[in-house]
Design a protein around this motif. Structure first.
Motif, PDB file in Angstrom:
ATOM      1  N   THR A   1       6.351  -4.803   9.755  1.00 38.19           N
ATOM      2  CA  THR A   1       5.405  -4.297   8.767  1.00 38.19           C
ATOM      3  C   THR A   1       4.997  -5.522   7.956  1.00 38.19           C
ATOM      4  OG1 THR A   1       6.806  -4.017   6.822  1.00 38.19           O
ATOM      5  CG2 THR A   1       6.881  -2.270   8.470  1.00 38.19           C
ATOM      6  N   PRO A   2       3.900  -5.455   7.203  1.00 40.82           N
ATOM      7  CA  PRO A   2       3.633  -6.569   6.288  1.00 40.82           C
ATOM      8  C   PRO A   2       4.761  -6.595   5.257  1.00 40.82           C
ATOM      9  CG  PRO A   2       1.768  -5.049   6.398  1.00 40.82           C
ATOM     10  CD  PRO A   2       2.910  -4.382   7.073  1.00 40.82           C
ATOM     11  N   ILE A   3       4.969  -7.732   4.635  1.00 41.47           N
ATOM     12  CA  ILE A   3       5.918  -7.731   3.521  1.00 41.47           C
ATOM     13  C   ILE A   3       5.131  -7.321   2.279  1.00 41.47           C
ATOM     14  CG2 ILE A   3       7.606  -9.291   4.499  1.00 41.47           C
ATOM     15  CD1 ILE A   3       6.217 -11.533   2.884  1.00 41.47           C
ATOM     16  N   TYR A   4       5.727  -6.497   1.459  1.00 40.54           N
ATOM     17  CA  TYR A   4       5.008  -5.862   0.349  1.00 40.54           C
ATOM     18  C   TYR A   4       5.037  -6.704  -0.921  1.00 40.54           C
ATOM     19  CZ  TYR A   4       4.809  -1.586   3.059  1.00 40.54           C
ATOM     20  OH  TYR A   4       4.536  -0.658   4.020  1.00 40.54           O
ATOM     21  N   TYR A   5       3.911  -6.741  -1.620  1.00 37.83           N
ATOM     22  CA  TYR A   5       3.895  -7.422  -2.913  1.00 37.83           C
ATOM     23  C   TYR A   5       4.924  -6.772  -3.812  1.00 37.83           C
ATOM     24  CZ  TYR A   5      -0.471  -9.627  -1.567  1.00 37.83           C
ATOM     25  OH  TYR A   5      -1.416 -10.363  -0.917  1.00 37.83           O
ATOM     26  N   ALA A   6       5.773  -7.596  -4.408  1.00 39.63           N
ATOM     27  CA  ALA A   6       6.849  -7.045  -5.233  1.00 39.63           C
ATOM     28  C   ALA A   6       6.437  -6.972  -6.700  1.00 39.63           C
ATOM     29  CB  ALA A   6       8.104  -7.899  -5.063  1.00 39.63           C
TER      30      ALA A   6
ATOM     31  N   THR B   1       9.749  -8.121   1.184  1.00 36.27           N
ATOM     32  CA  THR B   1       8.925  -8.200  -0.028  1.00 36.27           C
ATOM     33  C   THR B   1       8.328  -9.589  -0.189  1.00 36.27           C
ATOM     34  OG1 THR B   1      11.084  -8.296  -1.126  1.00 36.27           O
ATOM     35  CG2 THR B   1       9.759  -6.342  -1.522  1.00 36.27           C
ATOM     36  N   ASP B   2       7.076  -9.592  -0.626  1.00 38.84           N
ATOM     37  CA  ASP B   2       6.274 -10.791  -0.818  1.00 38.84           C
ATOM     38  C   ASP B   2       6.423 -11.127  -2.301  1.00 38.84           C
ATOM     39  OD1 ASP B   2       4.347 -12.709  -0.554  1.00 38.84           O
ATOM     40  OD2 ASP B   2       2.813 -11.394   0.301  1.00 38.84           O
ATOM     41  N   GLU B   3       7.198 -12.145  -2.627  1.00 38.28           N
ATOM     42  CA  GLU B   3       7.657 -12.294  -4.009  1.00 38.28           C
ATOM     43  C   GLU B   3       7.080 -13.500  -4.747  1.00 38.28           C
ATOM     44  OE1 GLU B   3      11.923 -12.005  -4.064  1.00 38.28           O
ATOM     45  OE2 GLU B   3      11.922 -10.064  -3.035  1.00 38.28           O
TER      46      GLU B   3
ATOM     47  N   ILE C   1      -0.347  -3.625  10.481  1.00 40.82           N
ATOM     48  CA  ILE C   1      -0.901  -3.970   9.162  1.00 40.82           C
ATOM     49  C   ILE C   1      -1.970  -2.960   8.747  1.00 40.82           C
ATOM     50  CG2 ILE C   1      -0.543  -6.466   9.395  1.00 40.82           C
ATOM     51  CD1 ILE C   1      -3.581  -6.621  10.113  1.00 40.82           C
ATOM     52  N   GLY C   2      -2.340  -2.999   7.476  1.00 43.82           N
ATOM     53  CA  GLY C   2      -3.499  -2.235   7.011  1.00 43.82           C
ATOM     54  C   GLY C   2      -4.753  -3.068   7.253  1.00 43.82           C
ATOM     55  N   LYS C   3      -5.893  -2.396   7.357  1.00 43.44           N
ATOM     56  CA  LYS C   3      -7.126  -3.066   7.809  1.00 43.44           C
ATOM     57  C   LYS C   3      -7.587  -4.201   6.895  1.00 43.44           C
ATOM     58  CE  LYS C   3     -10.256   0.227   5.565  1.00 43.44           C
ATOM     59  NZ  LYS C   3     -11.309   1.231   5.717  1.00 43.44           N
ATOM     60  N   GLU C   4      -7.203  -4.156   5.598  1.00 47.47           N
ATOM     61  CA  GLU C   4      -7.747  -5.159   4.674  1.00 47.47           C
ATOM     62  C   GLU C   4      -7.118  -6.540   4.856  1.00 47.47           C
ATOM     63  OE1 GLU C   4      -5.459  -3.070   3.992  1.00 47.47           O
ATOM     64  OE2 GLU C   4      -4.165  -3.712   2.357  1.00 47.47           O
ATOM     65  N   ILE C   5      -6.026  -6.617   5.627  1.00 38.62           N
ATOM     66  CA  ILE C   5      -5.394  -7.935   5.769  1.00 38.62           C
ATOM     67  C   ILE C   5      -5.494  -8.445   7.211  1.00 38.62           C
ATOM     68  CG2 ILE C   5      -3.904  -7.802   3.744  1.00 38.62           C
ATOM     69  CD1 ILE C   5      -1.632  -6.780   5.419  1.00 38.62           C
TER      70      ILE C   5
ATOM     71  N   TRP D   1      -6.934   3.109   5.868  1.00 40.67           N
ATOM     72  CA  TRP D   1      -6.351   3.338   4.541  1.00 40.67           C
ATOM     73  C   TRP D   1      -6.071   4.815   4.327  1.00 40.67           C
ATOM     74  CZ3 TRP D   1     -10.422   0.116   1.419  1.00 40.67           C
ATOM     75  CH2 TRP D   1     -10.062  -1.233   1.480  1.00 40.67           C
ATOM     76  N   LEU D   2      -5.104   5.047   3.513  1.00 34.34           N
ATOM     77  CA  LEU D   2      -4.862   6.391   3.044  1.00 34.34           C
ATOM     78  C   LEU D   2      -5.658   6.520   1.756  1.00 34.34           C
ATOM     79  CD1 LEU D   2      -3.051   8.419   4.342  1.00 34.34           C
ATOM     80  CD2 LEU D   2      -1.274   7.828   2.728  1.00 34.34           C
ATOM     81  N   LEU D   3      -6.602   7.440   1.783  1.00 34.63           N
ATOM     82  CA  LEU D   3      -7.460   7.600   0.607  1.00 34.63           C
ATOM     83  C   LEU D   3      -6.921   8.733  -0.261  1.00 34.63           C
ATOM     84  CD1 LEU D   3     -10.903   7.515   2.468  1.00 34.63           C
ATOM     85  CD2 LEU D   3      -9.624   5.588   1.515  1.00 34.63           C
TER      86      LEU D   3
ATOM     87  N   LYS E   1      -9.276   4.097  -1.790  1.00 36.94           N
ATOM     88  CA  LYS E   1      -7.996   3.602  -1.308  1.00 36.94           C
ATOM     89  C   LYS E   1      -6.937   3.869  -2.373  1.00 36.94           C
ATOM     90  CE  LYS E   1      -5.492  -0.469   0.128  1.00 36.94           C
ATOM     91  NZ  LYS E   1      -5.114  -1.757  -0.391  1.00 36.94           N
ATOM     92  N   MET E   2      -5.844   4.469  -1.944  1.00 37.37           N
ATOM     93  CA  MET E   2      -4.777   4.729  -2.903  1.00 37.37           C
ATOM     94  C   MET E   2      -4.255   3.381  -3.393  1.00 37.37           C
ATOM     95  SD  MET E   2      -1.312   6.892  -2.257  1.00 37.37           S
ATOM     96  CE  MET E   2      -2.079   8.364  -1.628  1.00 37.37           C
ATOM     97  N   SER E   3      -4.299   3.173  -4.684  1.00 40.11           N
ATOM     98  CA  SER E   3      -3.834   1.886  -5.174  1.00 40.11           C
ATOM     99  C   SER E   3      -3.486   2.001  -6.650  1.00 40.11           C
ATOM    100  CB  SER E   3      -4.910   0.836  -4.910  1.00 40.11           C
ATOM    101  OG  SER E   3      -5.365   0.255  -6.089  1.00 40.11           O
TER     102      SER E   3
HETATM  103  N1  MSP Z   1       1.848  -8.959   0.830  1.00 42.08           N
HETATM  104  C1  MSP Z   1       0.724  -8.645   1.625  1.00 42.08           C
HETATM  105  C2  MSP Z   1       1.079  -8.674   3.101  1.00 42.08           C
HETATM  106  C3  MSP Z   1       1.657  -9.951   3.596  1.00 42.08           C
HETATM  107  S1  MSP Z   1       2.089  -9.821   5.271  1.00 42.08           S
HETATM  108  C4  MSP Z   1       2.450 -11.329   5.763  1.00 42.08           C
HETATM  109  C5  MSP Z   1       0.192  -7.247   1.277  1.00 42.08           C
HETATM  110  N2  MSP Z   1       1.007  -6.453   0.604  1.00 42.08           N
HETATM  111  S2  MSP Z   1       0.645  -4.990   0.065  1.00 42.08           S
HETATM  112  O1  MSP Z   1       1.792  -4.547  -0.677  1.00 42.08           O
HETATM  113  O2  MSP Z   1      -0.596  -5.029  -0.656  1.00 42.08           O
HETATM  114  O3  MSP Z   1       0.408  -4.085   1.294  1.00 42.08           O
HETATM  115  C6  MSP Z   1       1.437  -3.798   2.214  1.00 42.08           C
HETATM  116  C7  MSP Z   1       0.958  -2.800   3.245  1.00 42.08           C
HETATM  117  O4  MSP Z   1       0.666  -1.558   2.631  1.00 42.08           O
HETATM  118  C8  MSP Z   1      -0.331  -3.244   3.943  1.00 42.08           C
HETATM  119  O5  MSP Z   1      -0.261  -2.946   5.316  1.00 42.08           O
HETATM  120  C9  MSP Z   1      -1.381  -2.382   3.297  1.00 42.08           C
HETATM  121  O6  MSP Z   1      -2.473  -2.169   4.131  1.00 42.08           O
HETATM  122  C10 MSP Z   1      -0.577  -1.109   3.094  1.00 42.08           C
HETATM  123  N3  MSP Z   1      -1.219  -0.251   2.128  1.00 42.08           N
HETATM  124  C11 MSP Z   1      -1.248  -0.358   0.764  1.00 42.08           C
HETATM  125  N4  MSP Z   1      -2.031   0.651   0.267  1.00 42.08           N
HETATM  126  C12 MSP Z   1      -2.499   1.400   1.294  1.00 42.08           C
HETATM  127  C13 MSP Z   1      -3.225   2.585   1.393  1.00 42.08           C
HETATM  128  N5  MSP Z   1      -3.720   3.196   0.352  1.00 42.08           N
HETATM  129  N6  MSP Z   1      -3.382   3.115   2.636  1.00 42.08           N
HETATM  130  C14 MSP Z   1      -2.802   2.561   3.749  1.00 42.08           C
HETATM  131  N7  MSP Z   1      -2.126   1.454   3.676  1.00 42.08           N
HETATM  132  C15 MSP Z   1      -2.094   0.757   2.509  1.00 42.08           C
HETATM  133  O7  MSP Z   1      -0.932  -6.948   1.653  1.00 42.08           O
END
Ligand code: MSP
Length: 679
Positions: free
Chosen positions: A17-22, A57-59, A268-272, A300-302, A307-309
């Protein structure tokens, strides 16, 4: 023949999976990528693969630095706190990852530095130093433009910041031909296909070199031999896919790295996608390392059309859903409802409806009926012959067998191409066929028609149970909780996930099932009550301390009505704590009642630079028309919350009078313009 368990020598499968922004806690949108990967990982294990499945986690980076600064803590403390939340959530969701990378770990710093050293050695022209001037989005870590003119980020829409400094650059422009060759040779390198086309067009249009270091930021991995620079967060983050399996222990990596690399799928999600399908293969080409086999970019999950964010405030959190409906419900809904690869809509209402229809009434009810009849009629013991038909019901038996064969075929084909909604549809075709089979064979009526009703019932219930066994194996990756219970209640050998998908079939021979007692695997829920419980828990996550019983939670919005006790000495706050609450003078522009919510008013309030919508629990004390023009005190930096499907973006301060806590709005005697700070 008894179904084989997995025992042959296993090929490897490496999934990330991508590593998630922490910088913040995960929401349902973030959990989506990881849940999908978990389903793939579980499925691949049942196909006989030795699966490495990695997340993390992306830290590093400026967005972490800023988030920490805002909270008045060190970045290290922020990321440490948040990575725990991710780990706990993955545990709650039953994620079976085999590794978790943190980019602030020593192993990761070593891996990044090793990769760049190797690159400079193998491709001496690939990296060079130059002045960078451009616009950069700190929220998405994206270089938005390479010129200094103001511009908004295409992903989040916020103004990008001006950056001007000396950087290390990666000569991406030199890799255009090789990338196009890669896409030509491996047209499924990026999936779905339409994403491959987007990537190809982007590369064909010409590539600019990218800056891969930073001088102004301190929170990052130092450049080897030039510690004034830290790595650009994407170079750092992408390398985590290698750290996770032991790169950095020398340029060739550990034995584990050599076994699992290259990755079979980066999900990955489409934005990256650009980072993964353009930058990453080019970085690896320059380092002379094997390239990942596939990049799959899902949609994306809307939520409410966007986009859910978290930054947009339109988020749903997984924890309340799991607490109210269970883990399987969330997984099933996300996989079933969205065509994988496309954007999907998240709706709490649709999720509860799906849960009741497919899990409670569909699969759950089928299991309960068969188990109850086996206990009532057969003392819990079913024995039957699988190749034999059913006297008087030959065509029903044949249809069920055909339905099982068809479902297995459709399921396997769909899972191979990651078409989860079609795979789920295949499983539910068999659930429906089994329910239909019971309607046709009527085991409860057999006593009247058969010479030996016990044998006939055993044969009928055995067939239904056998269909349930097949359903359980297929559904296991999506529904690990419920299928494990099914396995247990039918006292099937081993565990449901020991099964090997390759040999899954109707089977032949004599079988004996001994069933236990079953409480409902998926109990039906009351829609309104489930909705309100989820909403109340979500509000508590958004505004900790706001927890109220569901009924009150939908009718509040002004200061709590209950008289507050004097704070205990140890719970005193500092002036800095108080300063975190932003209070401003507001002037009410309009107010109206909300249908179905007796206590709630929708108030539009001018706070100087904008007009906010605030839902306030003051309807029993104030008529809407009396509020217009009134000066109020508004808490303006509260996270938005949803009540009755409407967003409340702030809170009106009110005293709470008398035993029934009648709200009395705070106001001003002197003239004061809207927007003035209250402190
Ligand atoms: N840190 C970067 C990825 C680095 S990978 C080398 C990043 N992190 S993120 O936390 O923003 O996203 C992590 C994952 O969650 C991504 O695949 C992103 O597309 C996914 N999603 C975050 N919000 C989302 C939705 N609302 N819907 C679907 N996926 C989404 O990008």
């Amino acid at each position: 023949m008894e179904q084989s368990t997995i025992s042959h020598a296993k090929p490897k499968f490496y999934l990330t999976t991508p590593i998630y922004y922490a910088n913040s806690r995960p929401h349902v949108g973030s959990a989506y990528t990881t849940i999908v990967c978990d389903v793939i990982a579980r499925y691949k294990r049942m196909c006989g693969y030795d699966v490495a499945f990695v997340t993390g986690t992306d830290e590093h980076g400026v967005n972490i630095e800023r988030a920490a600064e805002k909270q008045g803590i060190a970045p290290a403390e922020l990321v440490d706190r948040n990575q725990k939340i991710f780990r706990e959530l993955w545990k709650l969701l039953g994620i079976t990852h085999t590794g978790f990378v943190r980019t602030t770990s020593n192993e990761h710093a070593r891996a990044v530095q090793t990769l760049v050293r190797r690159t400079m050695k193998r491709s001496p022209n690939a990296i060079y130093k130059a002045k960078y001037e451009g616009r950069y989005c700190i929220y998405d870590n994206l270089y938005v433009s390479d010129t200094p003119e103001p511009v908004n980020c295409p992903t989040c829409g916020r103004p990008a910041e001006l950056i001007s400094e000396e950087n290390y650059f990666f000569r991406l422009s030199a890799y255009q031909e090789r990338l196009l060759e890669l896409y030509g040779d491996q047209p499924d390198f990026v999936q779905p296909d339409f994403r491959m086309n987007e990537v190809r067009s982007f590369v064909e249009a010409g590539l600019k070199d990218v800056s891969i270091s930073r001088k102004t930021i301190k929170w990052g991995i130092p450049w080897p031999g030039d510690p004034e620079h830290v790595f650009y967060v994407w170079y750092d983050a992408l390398t985590s896919y290698m750290t996770a399996i032991g790169y950095g222990e020398g340029e060739e990596g550990s034995a584990e790295f050599r076994k699992y690399w290259p990755a079979d799928v980066h999900m990955i999600g489409k934005e990256i996608i650009r980072f993964h399908a353009v930058y990453w293969p080019a970085f690896l080409m320059a380092a002379e390392l094997p390239l990942p086999k596939k990049i799959f970019a899902h949609g994306w999950l809307l939520f409410e059309q966007e986009k859910m964010s978290k930054s947009k405030g339109n988020v749903a959190y997984p924890e309340p859903i799991v607490k109210v409906l269970g883990n399987d419900a969330l997984r099933y809904y996300l996989l079933r409802e969205t065509v994988f690869g496309q954007d999907g809509n998240f709706s709490r209402e649709a999720m509860i409806t799906r849960y009741n229809a497919d899990l409670a009434n569909g699969l759950g009810n089928l299991v309960s009926r068969v188990v109850a009849m086996a206990n009532d009629y057969l003392g819990g013991k079913i024995s039957f012959r699988l190749e034999q038909g059913i006297e008087g019901s030959q065509s029903a038996a044949a249809s069920l067998r055909d339905a099982a064969d068809g479902a297995i075929k459709q399921y396997k084909q769909s899972m191979e191409i990651l078409d989860f909604s079609r795979a789920a549809e295949a499983i539910w075709n068999l659930v429906s066929a089994a329910n239909q089979f019971l309607v046709l064979t009527q085991p409860w009526a057999l006593a009247r028609e058969q010479a030996n009703p016990e044998t006939a019932r055993s044969q009928v219930l055995g067939f239904a149970a056998n269909a349930i066994r097949i359903v359980a194996v297929m559904a296991y990756p999506m529904l690990p909780g419920g299928t494990a219970k099914i396995w247990e209640v039918f006292r099937l050998p081993g565990k449901v996930d020991d099964r090997w998908i390759e040999t899954l079939n109707w089977q032949t021979g004599e079988r004996r099932f001994e069933v236990g007692n079953v409480e409902s695997i998926y109990p039906r829920v009351d829609k309104k009550e489930a909705w309100e419980r989820i909403e109340a828990m979500e509000n508590e996550i958004r505004n900790p301390g706001s927890a109220q019983p569901p009924a009150a939670a939908t009718t509040s919005g002004a200061a709590s009505a209950a008289p507050a006790a004097a704070p205990a000495a140890e719970s005193k706050i500092t002036i800095e704590d108080f300063a975190k609450v932003e209070l401003r003078v507001g002037v009410v522009k309009s107010a109206e009642r909300i249908q179905g919510a007796d206590r709630l008013l929708k108030v539009m309030v001018d706070i100087g630079d904008e007009v906010r919508q605030v839902l306030a629990g003051i309807a029993l004390a104030y008529a809407p028309e009396d509020l217009v023009g009134r000066k109020v005190v508004v808490v303006t930096n509260l996270a938005p919350r949803k009540m009755r499907g409407l967003e409340s973006n702030g809170m009106l301060l009110a005293a709470s009078a008398g035993a029934d806590g009648k709200p009395v709005l705070c106001t001003f005697a002197e003239d004061i313009p809207p927007g003035a700070k209250v402190k």
